[in-house]
Scaffold this motif. Structure first.
Motif, PDB file in Angstrom:
ATOM      1  N   PHE A 159     -59.302 -47.703  36.920  1.00 58.14           N
ATOM      2  CA  PHE A 159     -60.383 -47.065  36.169  1.00 58.14           C
ATOM      3  C   PHE A 159     -61.269 -48.121  35.513  1.00 58.14           C
ATOM      4  N   ASN A 160     -60.634 -49.119  34.883  1.00 57.18           N
ATOM      5  CA  ASN A 160     -61.407 -50.164  34.202  1.00 57.18           C
ATOM      6  C   ASN A 160     -62.214 -51.016  35.179  1.00 57.18           C
ATOM      7  N   SER A 161     -61.705 -51.171  36.399  1.00 57.01           N
ATOM      8  CA  SER A 161     -62.426 -51.988  37.382  1.00 57.01           C
ATOM      9  C   SER A 161     -63.481 -51.181  38.135  1.00 57.01           C
ATOM     10  N   GLY A 162     -63.490 -49.876  37.914  1.00 60.55           N
ATOM     11  CA  GLY A 162     -64.494 -49.037  38.567  1.00 60.55           C
ATOM     12  C   GLY A 162     -64.188 -48.723  40.011  1.00 60.55           C
ATOM     13  N   THR A 163     -62.950 -48.936  40.453  1.00 56.25           N
ATOM     14  CA  THR A 163     -62.574 -48.607  41.832  1.00 56.25           C
ATOM     15  C   THR A 163     -62.148 -47.140  41.871  1.00 56.25           C
ATOM     16  N   ARG A 164     -63.112 -46.278  42.160  1.00 53.49           N
ATOM     17  CA  ARG A 164     -62.941 -44.837  42.031  1.00 53.49           C
ATOM     18  C   ARG A 164     -61.867 -44.288  42.973  1.00 53.49           C
ATOM     19  N   GLY A 165     -61.917 -44.664  44.241  1.00 57.29           N
ATOM     20  CA  GLY A 165     -60.981 -44.122  45.225  1.00 57.29           C
ATOM     21  C   GLY A 165     -59.532 -44.405  44.892  1.00 57.29           C
ATOM     22  N   PRO A 166     -59.153 -45.686  44.701  1.00 59.06           N
ATOM     23  CA  PRO A 166     -57.758 -45.985  44.353  1.00 59.06           C
ATOM     24  C   PRO A 166     -57.294 -45.290  43.070  1.00 59.06           C
ATOM     25  N   ALA A 167     -58.190 -45.199  42.072  1.00 58.91           N
ATOM     26  CA  ALA A 167     -57.813 -44.541  40.820  1.00 58.91           C
ATOM     27  C   ALA A 167     -57.502 -43.069  41.053  1.00 58.91           C
ATOM     28  N   LEU A 168     -58.374 -42.380  41.789  1.00 59.09           N
ATOM     29  CA  LEU A 168     -58.153 -40.958  42.058  1.00 59.09           C
ATOM     30  C   LEU A 168     -56.931 -40.732  42.940  1.00 59.09           C
ATOM     31  N   SER A 169     -56.528 -41.749  43.682  1.00 61.01           N
ATOM     32  CA  SER A 169     -55.326 -41.643  44.509  1.00 61.01           C
ATOM     33  C   SER A 169     -54.061 -41.795  43.670  1.00 61.01           C
ATOM     34  N   VAL A 170     -54.107 -42.663  42.661  1.00 59.62           N
ATOM     35  CA  VAL A 170     -52.923 -42.944  41.844  1.00 59.62           C
ATOM     36  C   VAL A 170     -52.696 -41.863  40.788  1.00 59.62           C
ATOM     37  N   ILE A 171     -53.770 -41.335  40.217  1.00 65.58           N
ATOM     38  CA  ILE A 171     -53.652 -40.399  39.087  1.00 65.58           C
ATOM     39  C   ILE A 171     -52.747 -39.211  39.402  1.00 65.58           C
ATOM     40  N   PRO A 172     -52.887 -38.534  40.552  1.00 63.45           N
ATOM     41  CA  PRO A 172     -51.991 -37.393  40.823  1.00 63.45           C
ATOM     42  C   PRO A 172     -50.515 -37.786  40.904  1.00 63.45           C
ATOM     43  N   LYS A 173     -50.231 -38.983  41.423  1.00 61.12           N
ATOM     44  CA  LYS A 173     -48.842 -39.435  41.517  1.00 61.12           C
ATOM     45  C   LYS A 173     -48.244 -39.631  40.117  1.00 61.12           C
ATOM     46  N   ALA A 174     -49.028 -40.257  39.252  1.00 65.48           N
ATOM     47  CA  ALA A 174     -48.556 -40.461  37.880  1.00 65.48           C
ATOM     48  C   ALA A 174     -48.424 -39.123  37.150  1.00 65.48           C
ATOM     49  N   ARG A 175     -49.400 -38.231  37.375  1.00 67.42           N
ATOM     50  CA  ARG A 175     -49.389 -36.933  36.693  1.00 67.42           C
ATOM     51  C   ARG A 175     -48.140 -36.131  37.068  1.00 67.42           C
ATOM     52  N   ARG A 176     -47.759 -36.140  38.342  1.00 70.84           N
ATOM     53  CA  ARG A 176     -46.590 -35.384  38.775  1.00 70.84           C
ATOM     54  C   ARG A 176     -45.329 -35.857  38.061  1.00 70.84           C
TER      55      ARG A 176
END
Length: 734
Positions: A692-709
């Motif tokens: 998120f801080n680096s502005g890499t939108r795709g990787p961030a949106l890919s990781v967030i659901p895994k962490a959320r689960r």
């Protein structure tokens, strides 16, 4: 187990060695707690109290204006360096040491208000201004407080509506229901004792029980954040909430609270009697302290009720967080404890009992009557100390100290180890208190448990901190004024089928230790040989040649990069698995190399705390390339090295490199702890922050659901991490 001061342990050992052989034999043969306590009480004399006094002098708990002045000076130095959190903590130390209504107290309150103002804690700042004025703040300096008060009120005026809305939302959220869910029930067997069993299928993530400790004691000396301060200086001694502006006990310099409400609750329950014994309790260790606190909370009437034989209609009563009987009947394992430990506990409690009975004003409800011939010692055996009621209290305290060896539960919390203004979370799980939980104590152990525990400590209850807060909070949102508490929430970590037992881990976990080590530790601490599913499975694999299943060492041969495998012989040396290489390393050599890596990680962490990430990064790179042993991708230390390297890059603002290294740590963590583990969830959370801080939108949106689960599974839908993940996701999607 937190035992007494080493000086006291040595003293009791000498006392045992000096006993006649007949007395030693008699003590060793005792099988009832009452008899053990009576025996120890008969041996406890004035010289034991005198020695305890000499040991206690090393534990400073009295008010001391000189110590208050020193703390204030240290706070001033931190304030000038703009380290406002450290300054607030130093000023808080001064407040706790300063005598009531002294000028030193008023100066510490005023100075802390300045630190709190810079930390934007405006309401707490107003509270300290008010206390400084009531403590006799010098009149020629009043203009400073008046100006600061006006600034705080201006800031708070803009927050009023927002704060009221937030309070309304939290107030309408519904209270917690304590106890077990309807899908589980209490079972009993000779082998397992009382335990929890699923009557219906329990889904992964479902709450199984919520419990409060019957009593808990904060563990002193656990350092974190600003390294000069231990948990006893950073946390409320009632609800364990972190606080920068504690309310001090008026009688001692040790106990402090996040609010006046918590202070009152602690005073009413136990501290009014503990306060005069503060140094003695600190010297005697957490377990003796907790045993006495349980007894004080229970009171004489509950103790006497619990000592009566259980009637048939009472045998199936479900445990309750407020039920003393649930605590009283936890097993003491008296015959399993070593003779030395039994004697240490007995003499420790007997000495505290004598000190308590002679030096503390007892509760009115603890009336003293003539003992009957059937309970307790007679008058000739102890005079005032021999009264039946007090003897029952002392015996109960010993019972609880013996119980705690196997039934104490560590309360853990995530400690923020990152820099004060870091944009990436850096945490470490630490023990902050020891407690006894009536319902949680029913859960038996598994090295691969089917539950996950989350502890919640209270938040600041009375933000203004005193009964006089109304006049400083005029025109501001009303704040909560009742004391908060500590809770534990147990969730299913995976599906638990009907008739399966509900299990949690006592410490030795299959993801952290090999079977032999786990079984040894459990045998030493809890007196049973673990035969859980994880132990049985791993033992079978080991007996069947498990070396082919996976590279358990996680180490690679530094010559050919083949897997290093531990030999099955007594020496336990390591051999490269590739026949063409066959390189060998001794067990001692591997241990030394791994210890060098651990030392480097500690040194790198210290460098980063000193805001020297470049030096830390150079040290980590040297360690990785020149450690003399090659760590596989899944080795735990490989994960730690990658995590530390990511933290160093993040501190320097290089988010992409930090994310690259943290991905390596994620792989190692997942391999060690599993795809559903909270440990992996925390690493994924940090990785989402970096992307998120680096502005890499795709990787961030890919990781967030895994962490959320994972966080939903272990911590529930309201945990702070999920709120932050949601905010990041909404921002990225927008």
């Amino acid at each position: 187990m937190d035992l007494p001061d080493p000086q006291w342990q040595d003293y009791v050992a000498l006392k045992w060695n000096s006993l006649d052989p007949e007395l030693k034999e008699k003590f060793s043969s005792l099988v009832e707690v009452d008899d053990v306590f009576t025996f120890a009480l008969s041996l406890t004399k004035q010289n034991d109290l005198d020695f305890l006094q000499s040991v206690s002098t090393g534990h400073l708990v009295k008010k001391d204006p000189e110590e208050a002045a020193k703390s204030r000076e240290r706070g001033n130095s931190s304030f000038k360096a703009k380290h406002y959190k450290a300054a607030a903590l130093h000023y808080s130390q001064g407040i706790c040491f300063a005598p009531q209504c002294s000028e030193q107290l008023s100066l510490c309150y005023a100075n802390r208000s300045a630190a709190l103002y810079h930390l934007q804690s405006y309401q707490e700042c107003l509270g300290d201004i008010n206390r400084a004025l009531k403590s006799g703040y010098p009149t020629h300096l009043l203009h400073k407080l008046q100006d600061r008060r006006g600034l705080c009120l201006n800031h708070l005026a803009g927050r009023e509506n927002k704060s009221r809305d937030a309070w309304d939302e939290s107030a309408s959220g519904g209270g917690l229901r304590f106890g077990t869910c309807p899908k589980v029930s209490v079972g009993h067997s000779v082998e397992k004792g009382r335990h929890l069993v699923a009557g219906q299928c329990v889904a992964a993530g479902e709450v199984i029980l919520i419990d409060r400790p019957y009593s808990c004691v904060l563990i002193p000396g656990k350092r974190g954040g600003e390294a000069a301060f231990g948990t006893e200086q950073r946390r409320c001694h009632w609800c364990l909430a972190e606080t920068l502006c504690p309310v001090p006990c008026e009688g001692c310099s040790y106990s402090r609270y996040c609010s006046a409400a918590c202070q009152r609750a602690a005073w009413e329950e136990h501290h009014r009697w503990e306060c005069p014994l503060g140094a003695d309790l600190t010297a005697m260790g957490v377990m003796a302290h907790l045993a006495l606190r349980v007894t004080l909370k229970a009171g004489l009437e509950n103790i006497q009720e619990a000592r009566r034989p259980i009637r048939d209609e009472q045998k199936d009563l479900s445990p309750s967080s407020d039920s003393y009987r649930s605590v009283f009947y936890l097993l003491t394992h008296l015959n399993h404890h070593s003779t030395a430990l039994r004697f240490l506990c007995a003499v420790t409690i007997a000495t505290l009992f004598l000190k308590f009975s002679r030096g503390v004003s007892l509760p009115d409800s603890w009336r003293i009557r003539e003992p009957s011939s059937s309970d307790g010692p007679n008058k000739e055996e102890g005079g005032a100390e021999g009264s039946s009621e007090l003897w029952e209290v002392g015996s109960a305290a010993l019972r609880h100290m013996l119980q705690l060896r196997c039934n104490a539960q560590a309360i853990t919390s995530l400690l923020d180890t990152g820099a004060e203004n870091s944009q990436v979370q850096s945490t470490q799980e630490v023990r902050v208190a020891t407690a006894i939980f009536p319902t949680l104590s029913l859960l038996n152990h598994s090295c691969s448990p089917n539950t996950s525990l989350v502890f919640s400590t209270g938040t600041t209850a009375d933000l203004c901190g005193s009964d006089e807060s109304a006049d400083i909070c005029e025109g501001l949102p009303e704040v909560r004024r009742e004391a908060r508490s500590v809770t534990v929430t147990v969730r299913a970590a995976r599906v638990i089928k009907p008739q399966q037992e509900v299990l949690h881990c006592y410490g030795p976990h299959s993801s952290r230790m090999v079977t032999q080590v786990r079984q040894r530790l459990l045998q030493e601490q809890y007196y049973f040989l673990c035969q859980c599913e994880a132990c049985s499975l791993q033992k079978g694999l080991e007996e069947g040649g498990a070396s082919r299943v996976r590279n358990e060492s996680g180490l690679l041969c530094y010559k050919c990069k083949g897997a290093l495998k531990k030999n099955c012989d007594n020496r336990g040396d390591f051999t490269c698995s590739l026949p063409t290489c066959g390189h060998r390393m001794s067990s001692a050599e591997v241990s030394n190399k791994l210890q060098e890596v651990r030392d480097a990680l500690e040194n790198a962490a210290e460098l980063m705390e000193k805001e020297m990430p470049e030096k830390a990064l150079r040290l980590l790179k040297r360690t990785k390339s020149g450690s003399g042993v090659t760590l596989g991708e899944t080795h735990p230390l490989q994960g730690e090295l990658a995590d530390a390297t990511a933290r160093a890059y993040a501190s320097m603002g290089d988010w992409k490199k930090a994310a690259t290294h943290l991905e390596q740590s994620v792989a190692a963590t997942g391999s060690q702890f599993g795809a559903d583990s909270i440990e992996l969830g925390r690493q994924l959370f940090k990785l989402a922050q970096l992307h998120f801080n680096s502005g890499t939108r795709g990787p961030a949106l890919s990781v967030i659901p895994k962490a959320r689960r994972i966080f939903c599974l272990h911590c529930g839908p309201q945990c702070p991490e999920l709120q932050e993940l949601k905010a990041m996701e909404e921002c990225l999607q927008a």
